[in-house]
Design a protein around this motif. Structure first.
Motif, short mmCIF file in Angstrom:
data_model
loop_
_atom_site.label_atom_id
_atom_site.label_comp_id
_atom_site.label_asym_id
_atom_site.label_seq_id
_atom_site.Cartn_x
_atom_site.Cartn_y
_atom_site.Cartn_z
N LYS A 1 -2.66 7.81 0.90
CA LYS A 1 -3.10 6.79 1.86
C LYS A 1 -4.54 7.02 2.30
O LYS A 1 -5.26 6.08 2.66
CB LYS A 1 -2.17 6.79 3.07
CG LYS A 1 -0.85 6.07 2.83
CD LYS A 1 -0.86 4.70 3.49
CE LYS A 1 0.47 4.00 3.43
NZ LYS A 1 1.16 3.89 4.71
N GLY B 1 3.35 2.13 11.68
CA GLY B 1 4.75 2.51 11.71
C GLY B 1 4.79 4.02 11.89
O GLY B 1 4.65 4.55 12.99
N GLY B 2 4.91 4.74 10.74
CA GLY B 2 4.78 6.20 10.78
C GLY B 2 3.35 6.64 11.00
O GLY B 2 3.09 7.79 11.35
N GLY B 3 2.40 5.74 10.75
CA GLY B 3 1.00 6.04 11.03
C GLY B 3 0.26 6.77 9.91
O GLY B 3 -0.90 7.16 10.07
N THR B 4 0.94 6.95 8.76
CA THR B 4 0.33 7.72 7.67
C THR B 4 -1.03 7.18 7.28
O THR B 4 -1.96 7.95 7.02
CB THR B 4 1.22 7.65 6.41
OG1 THR B 4 2.58 7.67 6.82
CG2 THR B 4 0.93 8.80 5.48
N GLY B 5 -1.17 5.87 7.23
CA GLY B 5 -2.42 5.28 6.78
C GLY B 5 -3.53 5.48 7.79
O GLY B 5 -4.67 5.77 7.43
N ASN C 1 9.39 -1.16 1.58
CA ASN C 1 8.25 -0.99 0.68
C ASN C 1 8.08 0.44 0.16
O ASN C 1 7.71 0.64 -1.00
CB ASN C 1 6.96 -1.44 1.37
CG ASN C 1 6.91 -2.96 1.52
OD1 ASN C 1 7.41 -3.69 0.67
ND2 ASN C 1 6.30 -3.44 2.60
N GLY D 1 7.96 -3.32 8.15
CA GLY D 1 7.19 -2.12 7.82
C GLY D 1 6.77 -1.31 9.03
O GLY D 1 6.46 -0.13 8.93
N CYS E 1 -1.05 -4.94 4.50
CA CYS E 1 -0.49 -3.83 3.73
C CYS E 1 0.40 -4.24 2.59
O CYS E 1 0.78 -3.42 1.78
CB CYS E 1 0.34 -2.96 4.63
SG CYS E 1 -0.31 -2.94 6.23
N ALA E 2 0.83 -5.50 2.57
CA ALA E 2 1.78 -5.90 1.53
C ALA E 2 1.59 -7.38 1.20
O ALA E 2 1.01 -8.13 1.99
CB ALA E 2 3.22 -5.66 2.00
N PHE F 1 0.81 -1.22 0.00
CA PHE F 1 0.00 0.00 0.00
C PHE F 1 0.83 1.26 0.00
O PHE F 1 0.30 2.36 -0.11
CB PHE F 1 -1.01 0.00 1.14
CG PHE F 1 -0.45 0.13 2.54
CD1 PHE F 1 0.91 0.15 2.81
CD2 PHE F 1 -1.33 0.27 3.60
CE1 PHE F 1 1.40 0.28 4.10
CE2 PHE F 1 -0.86 0.41 4.90
CZ PHE F 1 0.50 0.42 5.15
N LYS F 2 2.17 1.11 0.09
CA LYS F 2 3.02 2.28 -0.08
C LYS F 2 2.81 2.89 -1.46
O LYS F 2 3.06 4.07 -1.67
CB LYS F 2 4.48 1.92 0.11
CG LYS F 2 4.87 1.56 1.54
CD LYS F 2 4.74 2.74 2.47
CE LYS F 2 5.41 2.52 3.82
NZ LYS F 2 4.91 1.40 4.61
N TYR G 1 8.50 -11.71 2.18
CA TYR G 1 9.02 -12.01 3.51
C TYR G 1 9.48 -13.46 3.60
O TYR G 1 9.03 -14.31 2.82
CB TYR G 1 7.93 -11.75 4.55
CG TYR G 1 7.50 -10.30 4.56
CD1 TYR G 1 8.05 -9.41 5.48
CD2 TYR G 1 6.58 -9.82 3.64
CE1 TYR G 1 7.68 -8.08 5.48
CE2 TYR G 1 6.20 -8.48 3.63
CZ TYR G 1 6.75 -7.62 4.55
OH TYR G 1 6.39 -6.31 4.54
N GLU H 1 3.16 -7.73 9.04
CA GLU H 1 2.45 -6.56 9.58
C GLU H 1 0.93 -6.80 9.56
O GLU H 1 0.22 -6.45 10.50
CB GLU H 1 2.78 -5.31 8.75
CG GLU H 1 4.25 -4.90 8.77
CD GLU H 1 5.10 -5.67 7.75
OE1 GLU H 1 4.60 -6.65 7.14
OE2 GLU H 1 6.27 -5.30 7.58
N TYR I 1 -4.98 -1.50 12.34
CA TYR I 1 -4.00 -0.96 11.39
C TYR I 1 -2.58 -1.13 11.92
O TYR I 1 -2.26 -0.66 13.02
CB TYR I 1 -4.30 0.54 11.14
CG TYR I 1 -3.42 1.11 10.07
CD1 TYR I 1 -3.74 0.93 8.73
CD2 TYR I 1 -2.25 1.78 10.38
CE1 TYR I 1 -2.91 1.43 7.73
CE2 TYR I 1 -1.42 2.28 9.39
CZ TYR I 1 -1.77 2.10 8.07
OH TYR I 1 -0.95 2.59 7.08
N PRO I 2 -1.69 -1.77 11.15
CA PRO I 2 -0.30 -1.93 11.60
C PRO I 2 0.42 -0.60 11.46
O PRO I 2 0.57 -0.07 10.35
CB PRO I 2 0.27 -2.98 10.64
CG PRO I 2 -0.57 -2.89 9.41
CD PRO I 2 -1.91 -2.32 9.80
C1 PLP Z 1 4.88 1.08 5.78
C2 PLP Z 1 4.25 -0.14 6.20
C3 PLP Z 1 3.43 -0.18 7.33
C4 PLP Z 1 3.17 1.03 8.19
O1 PLP Z 1 2.43 2.03 7.51
P1 PLP Z 1 2.30 3.49 8.08
O2 PLP Z 1 1.07 4.05 7.44
O3 PLP Z 1 3.53 4.23 7.69
O4 PLP Z 1 2.16 3.41 9.56
C5 PLP Z 1 2.83 -1.38 7.66
N1 PLP Z 1 3.03 -2.49 6.93
C6 PLP Z 1 3.79 -2.50 5.82
C7 PLP Z 1 3.95 -3.76 5.05
C8 PLP Z 1 4.43 -1.32 5.41
O5 PLP Z 1 5.19 -1.34 4.30
#
Ligand code: PLP
Length: 410
Positions: A218, A242-246, A141, A304, A381-382, A114-115, A387, A353, A239-240
């Motif tokens: 996103k 990371g940066g939380g953008t989604g 990603n 991710g 998300c991927a 989803f990146k 992996y 994730e 929602y997994p």
């Molecule tokens: C980037 C990523 C995330 C986290 O997404 P954010 O919106 O940046 O929090 C989760 N899972 C995968 C596979 C990613 O590539």
């Protein structure tokens, strides 16, 4: 009809306004900028039916809600609407009822994650604004998506990733035209080097939330989910993070949809899922803080979400709080066991994730944080193919007298 409904950009912390159509990074306060639209005009001039009739690829059907002015700048690698798959055979193992838990499978997007949504928008806007050389820190990603869309747009890209990023990610970035450098640190170290390269090499920094448009890409997850569910939203979204953008982007999408009157009723509860080896947001949430200090010694198989520090930490925590949601961290062994079980029972290969969201759903059901009557969406998300997978160690000797004897019970 206007070419774009953007009115201005706004600092997410102070509310200070910035002009549209100019190059922006963070606000003067060092915080993410959010794009604002004329939602009254959108509500008048765009309808759910006109969106449904769109023939544009994937999320480009939501172009009126996006900042790109000129159609020729919409870079595309064949985006698709990603499927929502109900869990059936594996629901029981999660403590859920069949068909109440849906997986939004984003592994079907270009570059397998989803990146693509965020980077497609960021690169399209970079092209529209005349930028030439993009740079990004990545756990894999994001770099792959940026490299691919930048090459598609004819822009130069430089990608910095931790040197223990999965090899497949590093190679796919370079194969798709990204000038790729491995760094003996974590993603925040890569981010610092990208920041230094801005002045020195005239890079434009496409780090998550440090430019305003990845979040707009996103955000389309929220529009797409609502449309697929008949302009209704689920009770809970895992929602997994990371940066939380989604998560922030979906929350923004729901607010826009509500302001236009396209959805009503209660908003979904947003659940931010992290890995126990890197859980800065969960820790801040449990402490009642809005800002999360850098997580030391971050480690998790779910690359991710191995993000030790997030510039949008307060936006993640505010969205979770406003939604009545919660934050939760899972151990890697639980994440991987969940991935393997769902793949075997359901034929659905989640990324770690995404598997973390399934494991979080199971724990939330067990702890009574959600109910099995709730409709739930898990964000995968991927593609799971990027992996490590469990090894196979069964061999047949085709030269033996009866090779298939090996399969027969003794
Ligand atoms: C980037 C990523 C995330 C986290 O997404 P954010 O919106 O940046 O929090 C989760 N899972 C995968 C596979 C990613 O590539």
């Amino acid at each position: 009809m206007l070419e774009s409904y953007v009115t201005h950009l706004e600092c997410s912390l102070t509310g200070k306004r910035y002009a549209a159509g100019e190059i922006h990074g963070l606000s003067d306060a060092g915080r993410p900028l959010l794009v604002r639209y004329d939602l009254d005009a959108l509500a008048r001039e765009v309808s759910r039916d006109s969106v449904a009739a769109s023939t544009a690829p994937g999320f480009w059907r939501y172009a009126p809600f996006l900042p790109v002015r000129h159609a020729e700048n919409r870079i595309s690698l064949g985006e698709v609407m990603t499927p929502l798959l109900p869990l059936r055979r594996s629901a029981a193992g999660l403590g859920a009822l069949p068909d109440r838990v849906l997986v939004k499978d984003e592994g079907r997007l270009p570059t397998g994650s989803f990146k693509a949504r965020g980077l497609c928008l960021a690169v399209s806007m970079a092209k529209e604004l005349g930028l030439q050389h993009l740079a990004i820190p990545t756990n894999g990603n994001a770099g792959a998506a940026m490299a691919a869309y930048a090459s598609r747009a004819g822009l130069r890209s430089t990608v910095l990733c931790p040197d223990d990023t999965p090899d497949i990610n590093i190679r796919e970035i370079q194969a798709q035209g990204g000038e790729t450098w491995m760094v003996n640190g974590l993603i925040n170290d890569c981010g610092r080097l990208v920041g230094e390269g801005k002045a020195r090499f005239h890079w434009f920094d496409v780090s998550t939330l440090k430019e305003p448009y990845r979040i707009e890409g996103k955000k389309t997850m929220g529009y797409e989910l609502a449309e697929q569910l008949g302009w209704k939203l689920p009770d809970v979204i895992f929602y997994p993070t990371g940066g939380g953008t989604g998560l922030i982007g979906m929350w923004k999408a729901f607010a826009e949809l509500k302001a236009m009157g396209w959805i009503d009723g209660p908003m979904p509860r947003m659940v931010a899922v992290q890995a126990s080896g890197c859980a800065p947001i969960v820790k801040a949430w449990e402490a009642g803080d809005e800002h999360a200090p850098v997580w030391q010694d971050a480690h998790t198989v779910a690359a991710g979400i191995r993000v030790p520090v997030a510039v949008g930490d307060f936006l993640i925590i505010r969205a979770v709080r406003e939604s009545g949601g919660f934050c939760m961290a899972l151990d890697d062994d639980v994440i991987m066991a969940t991935r393997d079980r769902i793949a075997q029972e359901e034929g659905l290969l989640l990324c770690p994730e995404g598997a973390a969201t399934a494991a979080a759903c199971a724990r939330a059901l067990k702890e009574g944080l959600i109910s099995d009557a709730d409709s739930v969406v898990l964000w995968n998300c991927a593609t799971g193919l990027k992996y490590p997978l469990p090894p196979v160690d069964r061999h047949l000797d085709c030269h033996a007298d009866n090779p298939l004897d090996a399969l027969a019970p003794a």
